[in-house]
Scaffold this active site. Structure first.
Site, PDB file in Angstrom:
ATOM      1  N   SER C  13       0.449  -0.708  -0.045  1.00  0.00           N
ATOM      2  CA  SER C  13      -0.087  -0.248   0.202  1.00  0.00           C
ATOM      3  C   SER C  13       1.061   1.255   0.164  1.00  0.00           C
ATOM      4  O   SER C  13       1.593   1.007  -1.397  1.00  0.00           O
ATOM      5  CB  SER C  13      -1.137   0.263   0.971  1.00  0.00           C
ATOM      6  OG  SER C  13      -1.251   1.420   1.059  1.00  0.00           O
ATOM      7  N   HIS C  39      -2.804  -0.624  -3.185  1.00  0.00           N
ATOM      8  CA  HIS C  39      -4.269   0.005  -3.183  1.00  0.00           C
ATOM      9  C   HIS C  39      -3.801   1.688  -3.270  1.00  0.00           C
ATOM     10  O   HIS C  39      -3.329   2.109  -3.012  1.00  0.00           O
ATOM     11  CB  HIS C  39      -3.818   0.058  -1.521  1.00  0.00           C
ATOM     12  CG  HIS C  39      -4.340  -0.623  -0.361  1.00  0.00           C
ATOM     13  ND1 HIS C  39      -4.359  -0.819   0.786  1.00  0.00           N
ATOM     14  CD2 HIS C  39      -4.776  -1.552  -0.965  1.00  0.00           C
ATOM     15  CE1 HIS C  39      -4.576  -2.156   0.795  1.00  0.00           C
ATOM     16  NE2 HIS C  39      -4.547  -2.296   0.062  1.00  0.00           N
ATOM     17  N   ASP C 132      -4.468  -5.232   6.240  1.00  0.00           N
ATOM     18  CA  ASP C 132      -4.975  -5.633   4.925  1.00  0.00           C
ATOM     19  C   ASP C 132      -4.302  -6.596   4.222  1.00  0.00           C
ATOM     20  O   ASP C 132      -3.285  -6.256   4.480  1.00  0.00           O
ATOM     21  CB  ASP C 132      -4.928  -4.816   3.725  1.00  0.00           C
ATOM     22  CG  ASP C 132      -6.185  -5.311   2.126  1.00  0.00           C
ATOM     23  OD1 ASP C 132      -5.916  -5.450   1.268  1.00  0.00           O
ATOM     24  OD2 ASP C 132      -6.687  -6.798   2.619  1.00  0.00           O
TER      25      ASP C 132
END
Lengths: 582, 124, 193
Positions: C13, C39, C132
């Site tokens: 991310s 992300h 995540d």
């Protein structure tokens, strides 16, 4: 037979000159010279002979038997009038027998009987009737006697019962039905009475037992307790109270007039038990604090000086009134609990809490400070290198180098101090998780592998598989990171850093061992202090000395212990610590 | 553009970037940042988190909601080592994260990377 | 009998673009199909793919619906879609609810993998905010794969790698410089499981 009727009415006789006419008592057959049958004036006996046939006579004599007997008697009389005189002698004898019998009867001798044999049936009949009368009288007397005896016996029985001789029984058999029934009734009454008495005795016994039991219970209650009755006399003073006050129950039982307050205060005064009435005396507030009333029970706190005036004890007192079965006040019970230790503990707790609060405030201030320092450090970090690039003078460059290093130092200090401040609370179970120690340590070793390679060190992780600890992940990572880093720093070129662990009761004991510089006895404890550095000159100046104190804080947070062992300088160091098992 | 409520930090970064040939637009808070964006600024945005009124996350949320994010690269520049849960849902808009105080050389390196990144945008 | 390719799924991310570049730049191709779940908002995805392509020896493209993954290629999940692998081979893209507040979600991608009989499965979590990927890592470990997390020092943000490490299912915690080496090592045919 019909109503009595007078002869003049029946005969509708108008002969008012007749002596029977208008005679109030009637009985015309006894009246001589009546004119019923003409002018004749018969002899009485002859007249009688006619009277007995007369319907007036028959209507007036009610008893049919008597009527017949009289009729017969008069007939006999009439016959006798016609006999010779010699018969009159026999009659005279018989009459005298009759006279004798009558005389005896009049004297109450009902057993007398007269000889039945007589010259005429008339006299025999008469005599027999006399005997019947005597028998009747005799029977009557006997019956009355029987009744009297029976009544006397019952009287005697009742008397005895009155004197509490409940085994007395009345005779239930008697020829007299009334006496027999009375006897049965008396016995029934006696039975009812005895069973009633028995029950009441039993109840009394039970009450006595219950009372004794109550006294026993009071005696062995753990709280010091005493009981007073409705008059204020002490009726129970238990063992615990004896111990508290040094005054035994022999001295206190039966005492009144607030004597029971003396062991507590050294003088007489009202105790809580005396304030139990509603609309109580307001001085209770002077003597007791934290007063609470639940239903009838009053409780409060106060200080007492039992045994000696110097012995000040803080106590919690409860008093409850006692009532008898009619709801009248029958005394009270008071319990005294020594809460001196408890109170001290509470005060200590309050003090510690205040301390804790203060520490927490300090910590959050430190955290804030650490955070806030980053902001002014940023321009320093940004600009100092830029300035250094712009200057050519080596001395100036050197000065700027010093500035840069120190800015870095400030940064490191602030970082680690923040970390220390953030670690200070005992970590509750909520933040912890079960972590398998072996792989976790392996991860940390891997992170440090570069450092280790530089010194040709090997990390030996001999923690057995399946060993789990209950910890905060981040903190344990930091813990091992610090320890391994320390071990690497302490180690010389080549060697092994060994990490092992084993179960020890409810904890896991971990050892991080290096083969480096080692420690002397005097330092094994001080190395865990904040900012401690063993050798100021030699060591890396950027090392802050906070590493081990952070490790100690982490271990303590988890409820474990940490300590160092070393055989001496040059013999390596082992750091051992315990962590809770999962 | 730098979005930070501390004047010294803005100035230091400006000086640093100047020396490296990059212009820096200043914003002292979320409001000013949005103003600049509405006036047409596109580029690398250095976003502080802890600011009064609108913090870094609030500002990013506003930028996205107003459709002003296209053509921008947002980098958090903050003293916080770990972001709070306010970042949830905004991960895809934050391309990098730099903690204060930072090493100037690494800082420049990252900035250059993202500027050239955006040149790729312009190239498209 | 076709042999399944080795599969590497990388979740990353904040700090991703630079880190990926540093990992793959100047390295030989890996003997695996590499799927990167980043992300990112759509629009940026293409840029990142291009940026990575310019430094990597492996071809880089945005993953396409129904595409069959091949070894030696890097597939980047497009912004705004969840990515799943069907039968460990076929890419499926769909729009759904955000998972862990993001779409694409690393968990979704990793949890779509099945136990592989022939190929290796490797899960990697790099720098990023949030958590995540933690469940995805647990899943990969559960199906017999190997897992790697980036270490704290080299991570722009240590959130995702830390969350993955906390599951206890991470085999290696490494600085970004060592990740490629470990991947290559794991993919060597002589490496035992």
């Amino acid at each position: 037979m019909g109503d009595k009727i007078s002869c003049w009415e029946y005969m509708t006789c108008t002969k008012s000159e007749c002596p029977a006419h208008g005679r109030p008592e009637g009985e015309c057959w006894r009246v001589p010279d009546t004119l019923c049958y003409g002018e004749e004036k018969p002899l009485l006996t002859e007249k009688l002979g006619r009277c007995i046939e007369c319907p007036v006579f028959r209507r007036n004599i009610e008893d049919e038997n008597l009527c017949i007997n009289l009729t017969h008697f008069y007939k006999q009389l009439k016959e006798n009038e016609c006999r010779p005189d010699s018969l009159k002698e026999e009659v005279a004898v018989e009459l005298s027998e009759v006279y004798e019998m009558l005389y005896k009867l009049s004297r109450g001798d009902f057993s007398a009987r007269v000889r039945l044999a007589s010259s005429t049936t008339m006299v025999t009949t008469l005599k027999s009737m006399l005997n019947d009368v005597a028998s009747q009288m005799q029977q009557y007397v006997e019956d009355t006697h029987e009744l009297a005896i029976g009544l006397c016996e019952h009287y005697e029985t009742l008397n005895r019962i009155c004197r509490n001789e409940f085994d007395a029984r009345a005779a239930e058999d008697s020829s007299n039905e009334l006496i027999a029934k009375l006897g049965t009734l008396i016995n029934k009454c006696t039975d009812t009475l005895t069973s009633s008495i028995f029950r009441s005795e039993q109840a009394e016994e039970e009450a006595k037992n219950a009372y004794q039991q109550l006294l026993n219970i009071v005696e062995f209650l753990p709280d010091a307790t005493f009981v007073i009755d409705g008059a204020g006399n002490v009726i129970a003073w238990n063992r615990a109270l004896q111990e508290l006050t040094g005054v035994g129950k022999e001295e206190m039982l039966g005492k009144t007039d607030f004597t029971y307050s003396v062991p507590f205060y050294g003088s007489r005064r009202k105790l809580l038990i005396d304030y139990l009435e509603d609309g109580a005396d307001p001085t209770v507030w002077n003597n007791y604090s934290n007063i609470r009333r639940t239903h009838n029970t009053l409780s409060g706190e106060t200080s007492i000086t039992p045994i000696s005036p110097e012995n000040l004890r803080h106590v919690w007192v409860t008093a409850t009134p006692l009532y008898d079965k009619d709801g009248n006040r029958a005394g009270g019970i008071e319990s005294v609990r020594d809460v001196t230790e408890l109170k001290r503990a509470e005060e200590e707790k309050a003090r510690l809490e205040a301390q804790l609060h203060h520490s927490r405030q300090m910590e959050s201030l430190m955290l804030k400070l650490g955070h806030d320092l980053k902001t002014p450090l940023t321009p320093l970090f940004t600009l100092l290198p830029l300035i250094r690039e712009r200057v050519d003078d080596p001395d100036t460059q050197r000065m700027l180098d010093i500035c840069c290093s120190n800015a870095q130092h400030i940064m490191n200090l602030s970082s680690k101090t923040m970390r220390l401040a953030g670690l200070s609370s005992f970590t509750g179970e909520a933040l912890r998780e079960a972590l398998e120690l072996g792989p976790a340590v392996q991860g940390v070793c891997l992170e440090q592998s570069e450092m280790m390679e530089l010194k040709n060190l090997r990390c030996e992780n001999s923690i057995p598989a399946g060993l789990f600890v209950f910890v905060v992940f981040d903190q344990i990572r930091d813990l091992f990171s610090n320890l391994i880093s320390n071990a690497v720093n302490a180690s010389l070129i080549g060697g092994v850093i060994g990490i092992s662990a084993r179960k020890r009761g409810e904890m896991v004991e971990v050892t991080v061992k290096d083969e480096g510089t080692g420690l002397t006895e005097e330092y094994t404890e001080s190395i865990f202090e904040e900012f401690f550095k063993m050798d100021e000159a030699r060591q890396d100046p950027s090392a802050l000395g906070l590493g081990l104190s952070i490790c100690k804080r982490i271990v303590l947070n988890h409820g474990g212990r940490i300590w160092a062992e070393s055989k001496g300088l040059g013999c390596g160091t082992s750091i051992l610590f315990t962590l809770p098992q999962a | 553009m730098i979005v930070d409520d501390n004047q010294y930090i803005r100035e230091s970064v400006e000086i640093l970037l100047q020396l490296n040939g990059t212009r820096l637009l200043n914003a002292s808070g979320g409001e000013e940042c949005l103003k600049h964006l509405q006036e047409g600024f596109r580029g690398v945005i250095l976003m502080d988190i802890m600011m009064p009124f609108m913090d870094g996350w609030d500002t990013i949320r506003e930028i996205v909601d107003r459709g002003l994010n296209d053509g921008n690269v947002i980098i958090m520049l903050t003293a916080m080592n770990e972001p709070t849960v306010k970042m949830d849902g905004l991960q895809e808009y934050v391309v990098d994260y730099i903690t204060k105080p930072f090493n100037p050389n690494e800082f420049i390196e990252k900035l250059k990377f993202y500027v050239s990144f955006l040149d790729g945008v312009k190239a498209h | 009998m076709r042999s399944d390719p080795n599969i590497i799924v990388i979740g990353v991310s904040t700090g991703g673009p630079m880190t990926l570049k540093q990992i793959f730049s100047g390295r030989d191709p890996l003997n695996a199909a590499v799927i990167i779940v980043l992300h990112i908002a759509s629009g940026m995805d293409r840029l990142i793919a291009n940026g990575l392509a310019s430094v990597s020896s492996m071809p880089v493209s945005l993953a396409k619906e129904s595409e069959t993954i091949q070894k030696g290629r890097i597939y980047l999940s497009p912004g705004g879609f969840h990515l799943k692998l069907e039968g460990n081979r076929r890419i499926v893209l769909y729009r759904g609810e955000r998972v862990n507040y993001v779409q694409p979600s690393v968990d979704v991608a990793m949890q779509s993998l099945r136990k592989s009989l022939h190929g290796r499965i490797i899960g990697v979590i790099l720098t990023g905010m949030g958590k995540d990927g933690a469940e995805g890592i647990r899943h990969i470990k559960g199906i017999g794969g190997v897992t790697i997390a980036q270490n704290q020092e080299t991570s722009a943000i240590f959130g995702m790698p830390k969350a993955a490490a906390q599951t206890g299912a991470v085999d290696y915690v490494l600085p970004k410089e060592k990740i490629w080496k470990k991947l290559a090592e794991l993919l060597k045919p002589s490496t035992s499981f």
